[in-house]
Design a protein around this motif. Structure first.
Motif, PDB file in Angstrom:
ATOM      1  N   HIS A   1       0.912  -1.098   0.007  1.00  0.00           N
ATOM      2  CA  HIS A   1       0.136  -0.023   0.135  1.00  0.00           C
ATOM      3  C   HIS A   1       0.821   1.277  -0.128  1.00  0.00           C
ATOM      4  O   HIS A   1       0.632   2.123   0.847  1.00  0.00           O
TER       5      HIS A   1
ATOM      6  N   TYR B   1       3.048   0.820   6.267  1.00  0.00           N
ATOM      7  CA  TYR B   1       2.274   1.112   5.249  1.00  0.00           C
ATOM      8  C   TYR B   1       2.406   2.733   4.735  1.00  0.00           C
ATOM      9  O   TYR B   1       2.622   3.521   5.809  1.00  0.00           O
TER      10      TYR B   1
ATOM     11  N   GLU C   1      -0.702   5.042   0.087  1.00  0.00           N
ATOM     12  CA  GLU C   1      -1.335   5.530   0.890  1.00  0.00           C
ATOM     13  C   GLU C   1      -0.497   6.643   1.682  1.00  0.00           C
ATOM     14  O   GLU C   1       0.686   6.402   1.752  1.00  0.00           O
TER      15      GLU C   1
END
Lengths: 207, 618
Positions: free
Chosen positions: B175, B206, B178
Motif C-alpha cells: 500500500h 504502510y 497510502e
C-alpha cells in the motif's frame, strides 16, 4: 529506474506571531488563503513534493508558533533542519527587529555544523496590505540586513495574493540542497575476534 | 524514574486469575490450585445450593491445606495430588448447569477488563498526554481524534482479519500509495514507523515514507518535547489505540496498534525492529547522526523494505518473536549429530558460526569456541535471509551485524540455499573469506547429501513434529521417538492433518530455559485457519507478558478460561509450558495433560532439541 534517490528536506519557518507564517505555508502547499487569524499551537507540519532540476524532493515544512511561550520547543524542533525561513511583516517594525533574535536563537538551538553557511531565507510578508502605504520596513533596509548576515536571499511576498511565494520556496529548496554535504562512505568496523571483542559483548558492558 | 512508573500496566487484571494477584497465597506452588480449585470449589457449592454472586473468585479454605514447603522438583507431585482432589470434587457435581455457570464466570469477568483500557484515565500518562498535544498542534490533535473514531468504529470483535494478500509482504512494501490522509491507512490495525531524531522518516509499514513526512515530524515533535522536559514517553493510549515509543539514540521507533496486545509485547516488537535495522547497518549509524543531524539513512537501507515487512508479519505468526527462543526441526538424534559433526569441522577452520536451517527452524548450529548466538540474533538473521529474494538465486556474501553479539561491528555471512527451504549460513570475521567459505559449503553439502541428512530434513518438514493426538495419555508409556509415530500416521490415513488432542488439548508450546529453545505442537483442528493460529499466538503472547510482568511477577502458574480457550501456563526453573484447551475443558484434567506433555517432551527431547550445543550464557 530513477537515477537518483528522492530527498527529504526539513524546513523550519520562524518569525514573530502574526507575520503570516502559516498563511505562507498554506498558500504554498494548498493554494489557499484565509483572512481569519488562527494562532498556531506548537507547530504544524506539512509536506510538499517539488521537482527541481529533474530531481524529486519532499519538503517537510515545520510551521512553528511565533509566541514566546513556545520558544522552549526549539531544541526539539530545530534539530536536523536543512533550511530555516525567517519571516517578518513589512508593516510591523518589531517583527523585523526580531529577525536577529530568531536567527541567533536558531543557530544556538540547532547548532548546525557550519553556522556561518547555514542556509537561511528571509521573507518580508504582507506587502499587499493597504497598497503598501502602511509599510514601515523598506526593502532596502531588509536587503542590507540580509547582506550583513552572509548574503541571505530575500523575498518580498504576499501570502494573500500568492505573490512571490513559489519563487521563495524554490529558493528555499535550492538553498537546502546546496548545503547537503558530500555523502561519506558508510564503513562500520568488522569484529575482531582476536582482540577480545567477544568478551566485551558477552559480558554486556557495552550498554 | 518518574517515567518508568508513568505508564499504566496494560495487562491490568482483565479476566486473568493469576497467582500474584492473591497476596494471601504464601506458597507459590500452591497457586495453581488455589485459583483453579477455588472456581471449581465455588461452582460445586453453587451446583449444590446458591447462585453465583458476581464472579469473584474467593480462595476459600485452600490456605489451610497442608501444601507447604514444596520445592520445584516436587511440583508435579503436588499438582497431581491436588488434581486428584479437584477431579473428585468436580466430577461429583458435574452437570450441564454447572458448565453453563462456569462459562458465565469467564464471560462476566471480561467486560470489567474491557471497560478500563478504553477510559482515558487508565493511561496514567495524563501529564505527557496534555503536554504532547499542546506541543503538537492542530494537525496532531486531528490525528488522535481520527484514530479514536476509527477505534470506536471497528475492532469490536477483537479479531484481526487476515490481510487480503497474506504473502504479499515478501514482495516489499504494501500500500505504498497510502498516506496519513487515506481512510484505508487510518484503518490499519498496526502501524510501525522508524524515524530519525530530526523527524525524517526512515521506514513505515504502510504508505509512502515521503508522503508521511508530516506525520513523522509530528511523532518526533511529541518524543522530543517530552525528552526536553527530562522525561521519556513510552505509551499513549487513545481509545482502543496504543502508541508505543522506543528511543534508541538518534533512532525513534513507534508502533500504533489497536490489536490489544500488551505494551510489553509491542515494545518487544519495536526492539526487534531496531535489532533488524542494526543487523543490516550496525550501530555505526549513530556516528553519522552525531556528525550530521540531517543525516538521511534511507539510502543505506535501500531495498530492505521486505526484510522489515516480513519481520512485522512474523510478530503474530512466529512464537520465537516473543519467547526469545529458537526452535529446531525435529530430526532423529543421529541425523542431527551427523549434521553437527560436519559443521563442527568447518567451524574449526575459523568460521565463527555455522548454521544450517530449514525455514525458521534450526537443523544444526555450531559456534567457534565459546561464541554463542542469541536466539533473537538467530531470528533476525533467519528473517533477513528468508525475506531477501537474492539469497535464493545464488550463493551470497554479505556484511551483517548480530546486534546481541556485537552491535557495533560487521561480520560477514556466506549464505547458500541447499534446497528450496534449507540454507546454510557461515559467519566469519574476515571480508576475504568468500572462497574459503565456498569450499566449506561444498564440503558440507557433499557430506549432508551422502549421509542423507537433506532427505531427512525434507521429510521432517513435510511430516511435521509433535502432534497432540499422539500424546501418550498413559503415564507409563514412553514412546522414545517421534518418528515411528508419524510414519504410522501416514500409513494409516494417508493424511497428516491433526484431529485434536486428548481431553480437549488444542495446542502447546514448551520452552526449555537452559537450551533457549522451544517446541510447539503442530496445529490441529480446530486451530486450522491461519486466522485462528494468529489469535492463539496473540493469546500466548498476552500470557507470556503477564507471566513475565516484572511489577507483579514472576508467576509460577496461570489458568485462564475465556470464550475461546482454556489457557494454562506453567513456569519452572527449567521450562515454560503454554497450553491451549477447549474452553470447556476440565481444569483438573487439563493439569494432568500438561504433566503428560512435559513428560512427552522429555521422552523425545533428543529429537526436538539441539542438545550439547555450546551453552548459552546470557
Amino acid at each position: 529506474m530513477a537515477s537518483r534517490r528522492r530527498m527529504l528536506l526539513k524546513v523550519i519557518i520562524l518569525g514573530d506571531s502574526g507575520v503570516g507564517k502559516t498563511s505562507l505555508m498554506n498558500q504554498y502547499v494548498n493554494r489557499k488563503f484565509s483572512n481569519q487569524y488562527k494562532a498556531t499551537i506548537g507547530a504544524d507540519f506539512l509536506t510538499k513534493e517539488v521537482q527541481f532540476e529533474d530531481r524529486l524532493f519532499t519538503l517537510q515544512i515545520w510551521d512553528t508558533a511565533g509566541q514566546e511561550r513556545f520558544q522552549s520547543l526549539g531544541v526539539a524542533f530545530y534539530r536536523g533542519a536543512d533550511c530555516c525561513v525567517l519571516v517578518y511583516d513589512v508593516n510591523v517594525k518589531k517583527s523585523f527587529d526580531n529577525l536577529n533574535n530568531w536567527r541567533e536563537e536558531f543557530l544556538i538551538q540547532a547548532s548546525p555544523s557550519d553556522p556561518e553557511n547555514f542556509p537561511f531565507v528571509v521573507l518580508g510578508n504582507k506587502v499587499d496590505v493597504d497598497g503598501g502605504n502602511s509599510r514601515v520596513v523598506s526593502e532596502k533596509k531588509a536587503r542590507a540586513w540580509c547582506a550583513s548576515k552572509g548574503n541571505i536571499p530575500y523575498f518580498e511576498t504576499s501570502a494573500k495574493e500568492g505573490f512571490n511565494v513559489d519563487a521563495a520556496f524554490e529558493c528555499i529548496a535550492k538553498n537546502a540542497l546546496k548545503n547537503e554535504p558530500e555523502e561519506e562512505v558508510y564503513l562500520p568496523d568488522t569484529i575482531d575476534v582476536g582482540s577480545g571483542q567477544q568478551q566485551r559483548s558477552s559480558s554486556g558492558c557495552e550498554c | 524514574m518518574a517515567s518508568d512508573s508513568s505508564y499504566a500496566s496494560p495487562s491490568s487484571d482483565e479476566e486473568e486469575e493469576s497467582a500474584g494477584q492473591k497476596p494471601t497465597v504464601d506458597v507459590n506452588i500452591n497457586s495453581i490450585d488455589t485459583s483453579l480449585d477455588a472456581i471449581e470449589n465455588q461452582l460445586s457449592s453453587i451446583a449444590l445450593n446458591a447462585p453465583i454472586d458476581d464472579g469473584t473468585v474467593s480462595s476459600t479454605d485452600y490456605h489451610e491445606e497442608p501444601v507447604s514447603e514444596i520445592d520445584d522438583g516436587s511440583l508435579r507431585e503436588s499438582v497431581s495430588e491436588r488434581r486428584r482432589n479437584s477431579i473428585g470434587e468436580s466430577s461429583s457435581s458435574r452437570g450441564s448447569g454447572l458448565w453453563r455457570n462456569n462459562l458465565e464466570v469467564g464471560v462476566e469477568l471480561e467486560p470489567e477488563g474491557d471497560g478500563s483500557p478504553s477510559s482515558p484515565s487508565s493511561s496514567g500518562y495524563a501529564g505527557e498526554r496534555g503536554s504532547s498535544s499542546s506541543a503538537a498542534s492542530a494537525s496532531d490533535t486531528d490525528v488522535i481524534r481520527e484514530i479514536r473514531e476509527n477505534g470506536s468504529s471497528m475492532g469490536d470483535d477483537g479479531v484481526v482479519p487476515l490481510d487480503p494478500a497474506q504473502a504479499q509482504w515478501i514482495r516489499g512494501k504494501r500500500h505504498a500509495d497510502e498516506d496519513d490522509g487515506s481512510i484505508s491507512w487510518r484503518k490499519r490495525k498496526k502501524h510501525f514507523f522508524i524515524l530519525s531524531h530530526s523527524g525524517k522518516p526512515i521506514y513505515s509499514r504502510y504508505g509512502d515514507e515521503h508522503k508521511l513526512a508530516g506525520f513523522s515530524a509530528t511523532l518526533q515533535a511529541i518524543i522530543s518535547f517530552v525528552e526536553n522536559g527530562g522525561d521519556r514517553v513510552k505509551l499513549v493510549r487513545a481509545g482502543k489505540h496504543q502508541v508505543v515509543f522506543l528511543v534508541k539514540g538518534p533512532i525513534y521507533l513507534v508502533c500504533i496498534s489497536c490489536t490489544e496486545e500488551p505494551y510489553e509485547s509491542l515494545r518487544g516488537q519495536l526492539e526487534l525492529l531496531y535489532g533488524q535495522m542494526i543487523l543490516i547497518l550496525t550501530r555505526s549509524v549513530d556516528k553519522c547522526f552525531e556528525k550530521n543531524p540531517k543525516f538521511d539513512m534511507t539510502p543505506l537501507l535501500g531495498g530492505t523494505d521486505a526484510v522489515f515487512s516480513s519481520l512485522i508479519h512474523s510478530f503474530s505468526r512466529n512464537p520465537a518473536t516473543f519467547l526469545h527462543a529458537y526452535t529446531c526441526l525435529p530430526l532423529a538424534y543421529t541425523t542431527r549429530q551427523a549434521a553437527g559433526a560436519i559443521l563442527q569441522d568447518v567451524a574449526d577452520t575459523g568460521v565463527l558460526f555455522a548454521i544450517l536451517m530449514c525455514k525458521d527452524k534450526v537443523v544444526s548450529l555450531v559456534g567457534l569456541q565459546k561464541a554463542s548466538l542469541h536466539p533473537d540474533d538467530m531470528l533476525l538473521l533467519a528473517n533477513f535471509v528468508m525475506s531477501s529474494e537474492s539469497f535464493r538465486t545464488s550463493e551470497s556474501f554479505s556484511p551483517i551485524c548480530l546486534p546481541r553479539y556485537n552491535p557495533m561491528a560487521f561480520l560477514y555471512a556466506y549464505v547458500h540455499y541447499l534446497d528450496v527451504d534449507t540454507y546454510l549460513t557461515l559467519l566469519t570475521t574476515s571480508s576475504q573469506a568468500f572462497f574459503h567459505l565456498k569450499e566449506c559449503r561444498i564440503q558440507i553439502e557433499a557430506v549432508l547429501k551422502k549421509s542423507n541428512v537433506l532427505n531427512e530434513v525434507e521429510r521432517s518438514l513435510s511430516d511435521g513434529g509433535m502432534r497432540i493426538e499422539d500424546l501418550p495419555v498413559d503415564p507409563s508409556a514412553n514412546f522414545g521417538s517421534l518418528f515411528h509415530l508419524n510414519q504410522r500416521k501416514i500409513a494409516t490415513n494417508g493424511t497428516v492433518t491433526g484431529v485434536g488432542g486428548p481431553a480437549g488439548l488444542w495446542h502447546f508450546i514448551y520452552r526449555s530455559i537452559y537450551l533457549d529453545q522451544y517446541v510447539s505442537s503442530e496445529f490441529a483442528s480446530p486451530i486450522n485457519h491461519p486466522h485462528q493460529q494468529k489469535r492463539l499466538y496473540r493469546a500466548y503472547q498476552r500470557l507470556y507478558a503477564s507471566m513475565h510482568d516484572k511489577g507483579v511477577g514472576p508467576h509460577k502458574t496461570q489458568f485462564r478460561r475465556d470464550d475461546n480457550y482454556v489457557l494454562l501456563c506453567w513456569v519452572t526453573q527449567d521450562f515454560e509450558l503454554y497450553a491451549a484447551f477447549d474452553p470447556l475443558a476440565d481444569k483438573g484434567v487439563a493439569i494432568r495433560i500438561c504433566n503428560r506433555v512435559c513428560q512427552w517432551v522429555k521422552d523425545v527431547e533428543n529429537e526436538i532439541f539441539l542438545l550439547g550445543a555450546t551453552p548459552f550464557s546470557w
